[in-house]
Enzyme design. Structure first.
Site, PDB file in Angstrom:
ATOM      1  N   GLY A   9     -18.044  82.458  27.351  1.00 15.83           N
ATOM      2  CA  GLY A   9     -18.159  83.487  28.323  1.00 15.83           C
ATOM      3  C   GLY A   9     -19.682  84.510  28.016  1.00 15.83           C
ATOM      4  N   ARG A  34     -13.029  75.484  29.580  1.00 15.45           N
ATOM      5  CA  ARG A  34     -14.076  74.474  30.096  1.00 15.45           C
ATOM      6  C   ARG A  34     -15.032  74.583  29.109  1.00 15.45           C
ATOM      7  NH1 ARG A  34     -14.768  78.477  33.426  1.00 15.45           N
ATOM      8  NH2 ARG A  34     -13.133  77.917  34.975  1.00 15.45           N
ATOM      9  N   ASP A  50      -6.220  76.798  27.079  1.00  9.12           N
ATOM     10  CA  ASP A  50      -5.781  77.681  27.874  1.00  9.12           C
ATOM     11  C   ASP A  50      -5.161  78.698  27.089  1.00  9.12           C
ATOM     12  OD1 ASP A  50      -3.609  77.641  30.830  1.00  9.12           O
ATOM     13  OD2 ASP A  50      -4.597  79.356  29.718  1.00  9.12           O
ATOM     14  N   TYR A 140      -8.799  95.090  36.818  1.00 10.05           N
ATOM     15  CA  TYR A 140      -9.427  94.920  35.624  1.00 10.05           C
ATOM     16  C   TYR A 140      -9.185  96.358  34.735  1.00 10.05           C
ATOM     17  CZ  TYR A 140     -13.213  94.289  32.182  1.00 10.05           C
ATOM     18  OH  TYR A 140     -14.091  94.188  30.994  1.00 10.05           O
ATOM     19  N   LYS A 144      -6.945  96.662  31.282  1.00 10.07           N
ATOM     20  CA  LYS A 144      -7.555  97.058  29.861  1.00 10.07           C
ATOM     21  C   LYS A 144      -6.842  98.403  29.382  1.00 10.07           C
ATOM     22  CE  LYS A 144     -10.680  93.838  29.476  1.00 10.07           C
ATOM     23  NZ  LYS A 144     -10.245  92.712  28.260  1.00 10.07           N
TER      24      LYS A 144
HETATM   25  C1  VAH Z   1     -17.502  94.523  34.434  1.00  8.98           C
HETATM   26  N1  VAH Z   1     -19.304  93.824  32.809  1.00  8.98           N
HETATM   27  O1  VAH Z   1     -18.696  94.915  34.939  1.00  8.98           O
HETATM   28  C2  VAH Z   1     -18.073  94.147  32.797  1.00  8.98           C
HETATM   29  C3  VAH Z   1     -17.789  95.681  32.409  1.00  8.98           C
HETATM   30  C4  VAH Z   1     -17.970  98.070  32.062  1.00  8.98           C
HETATM   31  C5  VAH Z   1     -18.299  96.903  32.714  1.00  8.98           C
HETATM   32  O2  VAH Z   1     -16.253  95.753  31.911  1.00  8.98           O
HETATM   33  O3  VAH Z   1     -16.456  94.423  34.813  1.00  8.98           O
END
Ligand code: VAH
Length: 313
Positions: A9, A34, A50, A140, A144
Protein backbone atom coordinates in the site's frame (compact mmCIF):
# COMPACT_ATOMS: atom_id res chain seq x y z
CA UNK A 1 11.37 -10.14 13.32
CA UNK A 2 8.88 -7.65 11.87
CA UNK A 3 5.80 -8.36 9.73
CA UNK A 4 4.19 -5.64 7.62
CA UNK A 5 0.58 -6.38 6.64
CA UNK A 6 -0.52 -4.33 3.63
CA UNK A 7 3.12 -3.84 2.59
CA UNK A 8 2.16 -2.95 -1.01
CA UNK A 9 0.00 0.00 0.00
CA UNK A 10 0.87 3.71 -0.05
CA UNK A 11 2.38 3.69 3.48
CA UNK A 12 3.35 0.00 3.56
CA UNK A 13 5.65 0.25 0.53
CA UNK A 14 7.82 3.00 2.03
CA UNK A 15 7.59 1.61 5.57
CA UNK A 16 8.95 -1.74 4.30
CA UNK A 17 11.81 0.03 2.51
CA UNK A 18 12.81 2.03 5.61
CA UNK A 19 12.50 -0.89 8.07
CA UNK A 20 14.53 -3.20 5.80
CA UNK A 21 17.26 -0.57 5.56
CA UNK A 22 17.28 -0.29 9.36
CA UNK A 23 16.79 -3.90 10.48
CA UNK A 24 18.20 -5.90 7.58
CA UNK A 25 15.94 -7.18 4.82
CA UNK A 26 15.71 -10.77 6.14
CA UNK A 27 14.24 -9.42 9.40
CA UNK A 28 11.33 -7.61 7.75
CA UNK A 29 8.66 -9.82 6.15
CA UNK A 30 6.37 -7.96 3.73
CA UNK A 31 2.87 -9.31 3.11
CA UNK A 32 -0.20 -8.27 1.17
CA UNK A 33 -3.26 -9.68 -0.56
CA UNK A 34 -1.38 -9.43 -3.88
CA UNK A 35 2.18 -8.90 -5.04
CA UNK A 36 3.69 -5.41 -5.04
CA UNK A 37 6.35 -3.41 -6.85
CA UNK A 38 9.38 -5.17 -8.32
CA UNK A 39 11.61 -3.29 -5.86
CA UNK A 40 9.57 -4.48 -2.88
CA UNK A 41 9.31 -8.06 -4.12
CA UNK A 42 13.03 -8.47 -4.71
CA UNK A 43 14.21 -6.65 -1.56
CA UNK A 44 13.29 -9.30 1.02
CA UNK A 45 10.85 -12.04 2.14
CA UNK A 46 7.26 -11.66 0.91
CA UNK A 47 4.04 -13.58 1.72
CA UNK A 48 0.66 -13.39 0.01
CA UNK A 49 -1.57 -12.99 3.09
CA UNK A 50 -5.25 -12.26 3.69
CA UNK A 51 -5.02 -10.89 7.25
CA UNK A 52 -8.79 -11.25 7.73
CA UNK A 53 -7.97 -14.98 8.01
CA UNK A 54 -6.76 -15.55 11.60
CA UNK A 55 -5.15 -18.95 10.92
CA UNK A 56 -3.28 -17.67 7.85
CA UNK A 57 -1.96 -14.70 9.85
CA UNK A 58 -0.98 -16.94 12.78
CA UNK A 59 0.86 -19.31 10.39
CA UNK A 60 3.01 -16.43 9.07
CA UNK A 61 3.69 -15.17 12.63
CA UNK A 62 4.82 -18.64 13.77
CA UNK A 63 6.68 -19.55 10.57
CA UNK A 64 8.88 -16.42 10.64
CA UNK A 65 8.98 -16.05 14.46
CA UNK A 66 7.48 -12.53 14.19
CA UNK A 67 7.47 -10.38 17.33
CA UNK A 68 6.24 -7.03 16.00
CA UNK A 69 3.52 -6.27 13.45
CA UNK A 70 2.65 -3.14 11.45
CA UNK A 71 -0.98 -3.59 10.33
CA UNK A 72 -1.21 -1.20 7.37
CA UNK A 73 -4.02 -2.89 5.40
CA UNK A 74 -7.30 -0.95 5.19
CA UNK A 75 -9.92 0.33 2.80
CA UNK A 76 -9.66 4.14 2.67
CA UNK A 77 -12.39 6.79 2.86
CA UNK A 78 -13.42 7.15 -0.78
CA UNK A 79 -13.62 3.44 -1.59
CA UNK A 80 -15.18 2.59 1.79
CA UNK A 81 -18.21 4.77 0.93
CA UNK A 82 -18.76 2.54 -2.11
CA UNK A 83 -18.40 -0.76 -0.18
CA UNK A 84 -19.34 -0.03 3.47
CA UNK A 85 -19.69 -3.62 4.71
CA UNK A 86 -16.52 -4.81 2.94
CA UNK A 87 -14.61 -1.85 4.38
CA UNK A 88 -15.91 -2.58 7.90
CA UNK A 89 -15.01 -6.26 7.60
CA UNK A 90 -11.49 -5.62 6.25
CA UNK A 91 -10.64 -2.77 8.65
CA UNK A 92 -12.02 -4.46 11.81
CA UNK A 93 -11.36 -8.19 11.28
CA UNK A 94 -7.67 -7.57 10.56
CA UNK A 95 -7.41 -5.43 13.71
CA UNK A 96 -9.13 -8.04 15.93
CA UNK A 97 -6.87 -10.78 14.54
CA UNK A 98 -3.73 -8.75 15.34
CA UNK A 99 -4.99 -7.66 18.79
CA UNK A 100 -5.91 -11.24 19.73
CA UNK A 101 -2.52 -12.55 18.62
CA UNK A 102 -0.95 -9.91 20.87
CA UNK A 103 -3.33 -10.75 23.75
CA UNK A 104 -2.29 -14.42 23.42
CA UNK A 105 1.38 -13.42 23.55
CA UNK A 106 2.09 -14.48 19.96
CA UNK A 107 3.40 -10.98 19.11
CA UNK A 108 4.87 -8.43 21.53
CA UNK A 109 4.20 -5.09 19.78
CA UNK A 110 1.60 -3.85 17.26
CA UNK A 111 1.31 -0.66 15.19
CA UNK A 112 -2.13 0.20 13.83
CA UNK A 113 -2.87 3.36 11.79
CA UNK A 114 -5.79 5.60 12.61
CA UNK A 115 -6.64 8.80 10.76
CA UNK A 116 -7.90 12.35 11.12
CA UNK A 117 -11.00 10.76 9.58
CA UNK A 118 -12.05 9.86 13.16
CA UNK A 119 -13.16 13.49 13.47
CA UNK A 120 -16.52 14.57 12.07
CA UNK A 121 -18.58 17.66 11.13
CA UNK A 122 -19.17 18.58 14.83
CA UNK A 123 -15.45 18.49 15.70
CA UNK A 124 -13.68 21.89 16.08
CA UNK A 125 -11.99 22.31 12.67
CA UNK A 126 -8.95 24.45 13.49
CA UNK A 127 -6.05 22.98 15.48
CA UNK A 128 -8.21 19.98 16.44
CA UNK A 129 -7.18 18.75 19.92
CA UNK A 130 -6.28 15.18 20.93
CA UNK A 131 -9.47 14.77 22.98
CA UNK A 132 -12.61 16.35 21.48
CA UNK A 133 -16.02 15.64 19.94
CA UNK A 134 -15.72 12.76 17.46
CA UNK A 135 -18.81 11.98 15.34
CA UNK A 136 -17.26 10.62 12.13
CA UNK A 137 -19.68 10.55 9.20
CA UNK A 138 -17.73 8.16 6.94
CA UNK A 139 -17.48 4.35 7.12
CA UNK A 140 -13.70 4.66 7.15
CA UNK A 141 -13.82 7.20 10.02
CA UNK A 142 -16.24 5.04 12.01
CA UNK A 143 -13.96 2.02 11.59
CA UNK A 144 -10.94 4.03 12.72
CA UNK A 145 -12.77 5.52 15.73
CA UNK A 146 -13.99 2.06 16.78
CA UNK A 147 -10.53 0.60 16.19
CA UNK A 148 -9.01 3.21 18.51
CA UNK A 149 -11.49 2.26 21.25
CA UNK A 150 -10.55 -1.44 20.90
CA UNK A 151 -6.79 -0.67 20.90
CA UNK A 152 -7.13 1.26 24.17
CA UNK A 153 -9.36 -1.51 25.64
CA UNK A 154 -6.85 -4.29 24.75
CA UNK A 155 -4.02 -2.23 26.22
CA UNK A 156 -5.83 -1.51 29.48
CA UNK A 157 -7.48 -4.95 29.89
CA UNK A 158 -4.78 -7.28 28.53
CA UNK A 159 -1.62 -5.14 28.54
CA UNK A 160 -1.29 -5.32 24.75
CA UNK A 161 1.46 -2.97 23.53
CA UNK A 162 -0.45 -1.45 20.60
CA UNK A 163 0.56 1.99 19.30
CA UNK A 164 -1.27 4.21 16.85
CA UNK A 165 -1.12 7.48 14.92
CA UNK A 166 -4.00 9.49 13.42
CA UNK A 167 -2.36 10.13 10.05
CA UNK A 168 -3.32 13.27 8.13
CA UNK A 169 -3.49 13.05 4.32
CA UNK A 170 -0.19 11.52 3.22
CA UNK A 171 1.64 12.72 0.14
CA UNK A 172 4.09 10.48 -1.71
CA UNK A 173 5.07 9.49 -5.24
CA UNK A 174 6.44 5.92 -4.91
CA UNK A 175 3.04 4.18 -5.04
CA UNK A 176 -0.28 5.04 -6.64
CA UNK A 177 -2.76 6.57 -4.15
CA UNK A 178 -5.28 4.09 -2.70
CA UNK A 179 -8.80 5.50 -2.86
CA UNK A 180 -8.46 8.29 -0.32
CA UNK A 181 -10.04 11.73 -0.25
CA UNK A 182 -6.67 13.45 0.16
CA UNK A 183 -5.36 11.76 -3.00
CA UNK A 184 -5.92 14.96 -5.01
CA UNK A 185 -2.67 16.21 -3.42
CA UNK A 186 -0.82 13.29 -5.04
CA UNK A 187 -2.58 13.18 -8.42
CA UNK A 188 -2.02 16.92 -8.93
CA UNK A 189 1.77 16.46 -9.16
CA UNK A 190 1.62 13.62 -11.71
CA UNK A 191 -0.84 15.59 -13.88
CA UNK A 192 1.09 18.86 -13.50
CA UNK A 193 4.26 17.18 -14.80
CA UNK A 194 2.45 15.21 -17.51
CA UNK A 195 0.04 17.77 -18.94
CA UNK A 196 0.44 21.00 -16.90
CA UNK A 197 -3.25 20.68 -15.98
CA UNK A 198 -5.23 19.12 -13.11
CA UNK A 199 -8.97 18.91 -12.44
CA UNK A 200 -9.37 18.87 -8.64
CA UNK A 201 -12.19 16.81 -7.11
CA UNK A 202 -12.11 19.08 -4.06
CA UNK A 203 -13.01 22.79 -4.10
CA UNK A 204 -10.24 25.40 -4.03
CA UNK A 205 -10.72 26.46 -0.43
CA UNK A 206 -10.83 22.96 1.13
CA UNK A 207 -8.07 23.09 3.75
CA UNK A 208 -6.96 19.64 5.03
CA UNK A 209 -4.23 18.36 7.37
CA UNK A 210 -1.44 16.86 5.24
CA UNK A 211 2.05 15.38 5.67
CA UNK A 212 4.88 14.32 3.38
CA UNK A 213 5.37 10.52 3.52
CA UNK A 214 8.96 10.74 4.81
CA UNK A 215 7.66 12.52 7.94
CA UNK A 216 4.86 9.96 8.41
CA UNK A 217 7.28 7.02 8.17
CA UNK A 218 9.70 8.76 10.55
CA UNK A 219 6.88 9.31 13.07
CA UNK A 220 5.72 5.68 12.80
CA UNK A 221 9.16 4.19 13.47
CA UNK A 222 9.90 6.80 16.17
CA UNK A 223 6.68 5.92 18.03
CA UNK A 224 7.45 2.19 17.83
CA UNK A 225 10.94 2.81 19.27
CA UNK A 226 9.67 4.96 22.15
CA UNK A 227 9.96 3.45 25.64
CA UNK A 228 6.49 2.19 26.57
CA UNK A 229 6.50 4.22 29.81
CA UNK A 230 6.41 7.44 27.75
CA UNK A 231 3.31 6.48 25.77
CA UNK A 232 0.34 8.13 27.41
CA UNK A 233 -2.17 7.77 24.55
CA UNK A 234 -3.25 4.24 23.69
CA UNK A 235 -6.16 5.15 21.42
CA UNK A 236 -4.19 7.04 18.74
CA UNK A 237 -1.91 10.10 18.61
CA UNK A 238 -2.92 13.20 16.65
CA UNK A 239 -0.27 14.02 14.06
CA UNK A 240 -0.39 17.48 12.51
CA UNK A 241 2.16 18.29 9.82
CA UNK A 242 1.01 20.94 7.36
CA UNK A 243 -2.38 22.28 6.30
CA UNK A 244 -3.22 23.75 2.90
CA UNK A 245 -6.01 24.17 0.33
CA UNK A 246 -5.94 22.96 -3.29
CA UNK A 247 -5.56 26.64 -4.29
CA UNK A 248 -2.48 27.09 -2.07
CA UNK A 249 -0.98 23.83 -3.36
CA UNK A 250 -1.63 24.86 -6.98
CA UNK A 251 0.06 28.23 -6.31
CA UNK A 252 3.15 26.49 -4.91
CA UNK A 253 3.26 24.17 -7.97
CA UNK A 254 2.88 27.20 -10.28
CA UNK A 255 6.11 28.65 -8.87
CA UNK A 256 7.90 25.54 -10.22
CA UNK A 257 5.71 24.94 -13.29
CA UNK A 258 4.49 28.39 -14.46
CA UNK A 259 2.26 27.00 -17.23
CA UNK A 260 0.38 24.69 -14.79
CA UNK A 261 -3.41 25.28 -14.64
CA UNK A 262 -6.11 23.87 -12.34
CA UNK A 263 -9.89 23.55 -12.48
CA UNK A 264 -12.21 22.54 -9.63
CA UNK A 265 -14.96 19.92 -10.12
CA UNK A 266 -15.93 18.73 -6.61
CA UNK A 267 -17.28 15.14 -6.51
CA UNK A 268 -18.66 12.88 -3.71
CA UNK A 269 -15.38 13.27 -1.83
CA UNK A 270 -16.09 16.98 -1.16
CA UNK A 271 -18.62 15.99 1.53
CA UNK A 272 -16.02 13.68 3.12
CA UNK A 273 -13.38 16.45 3.15
CA UNK A 274 -15.90 18.96 4.54
CA UNK A 275 -16.50 16.64 7.52
CA UNK A 276 -12.80 16.61 8.47
CA UNK A 277 -10.66 19.16 10.36
CA UNK A 278 -8.52 21.61 8.45
CA UNK A 279 -5.59 21.51 10.92
CA UNK A 280 -4.51 19.30 13.82
CA UNK A 281 -2.90 19.96 17.24
CA UNK A 282 -0.23 17.30 17.86
CA UNK A 283 1.09 18.65 21.19
CA UNK A 284 0.75 15.19 22.83
CA UNK A 285 3.06 13.59 20.23
CA UNK A 286 5.53 16.46 20.66
CA UNK A 287 5.52 16.07 24.47
CA UNK A 288 5.35 12.26 24.82
CA UNK A 289 7.78 11.19 22.09
CA UNK A 290 9.49 14.40 20.86
CA UNK A 291 7.65 14.48 17.54
CA UNK A 292 8.59 17.24 15.07
CA UNK A 293 7.71 17.22 11.38
CA UNK A 294 10.35 18.35 8.86
CA UNK A 295 8.59 18.99 5.53
CA UNK A 296 6.56 22.16 5.03
CA UNK A 297 4.48 22.96 1.92
CA UNK A 298 7.41 24.33 -0.10
CA UNK A 299 9.87 21.53 0.71
CA UNK A 300 7.15 18.91 0.13
CA UNK A 301 6.38 20.37 -3.33
CA UNK A 302 10.09 20.31 -4.26
CA UNK A 303 10.47 16.72 -2.99
CA UNK A 304 7.42 15.53 -4.96
CA UNK A 305 8.44 17.21 -8.24
CA UNK A 306 12.06 16.03 -7.97
CA UNK A 307 10.96 12.54 -6.92
CA UNK A 308 8.54 12.08 -9.82
CA UNK A 309 11.08 13.42 -12.33
CA UNK A 310 13.80 11.07 -10.97
CA UNK A 311 11.43 8.07 -11.02
CA UNK A 312 10.70 8.73 -14.72
CA UNK A 313 14.39 8.49 -15.71
C1 VAH B 1 -8.02 9.01 3.04
N1 VAH B 1 -5.60 9.22 2.82
O1 VAH B 1 -8.12 9.99 2.31
C2 VAH B 1 -6.65 8.75 3.69
C3 VAH B 1 -6.55 9.46 5.02
C4 VAH B 1 -6.93 11.59 6.27
C5 VAH B 1 -7.04 10.90 4.97
O2 VAH B 1 -7.18 8.75 6.01
O3 VAH B 1 -8.95 8.30 3.27
Amino acid sequence: KTLIIGACGQIGTELTEKLRAEKGKENVIASDIREGSKLLMKSGPFEILDATNYDALEDVIVHYNIDEVYLMAAMLSGTAEKFPMKAWDLNMTTLFNALNLAKDGKISKLFWPSSIAVFGPTTPKENTPQQTIMEPSTVYGISKQTGERWCEYYHKRYGVDVRSIRYPGLISYKTAPGGGTTDYAIEIFHDALKESYYQSFLSQETALPMMYMDDAIKATIQLMKTDHTKIKIRSSYNLGGISFTPKELAKAINKRIPQFEIDYEPDFRQAIADSWPSSIDDTNAQEDWDWKHEFDLETMVDAMIEGIKAAKK
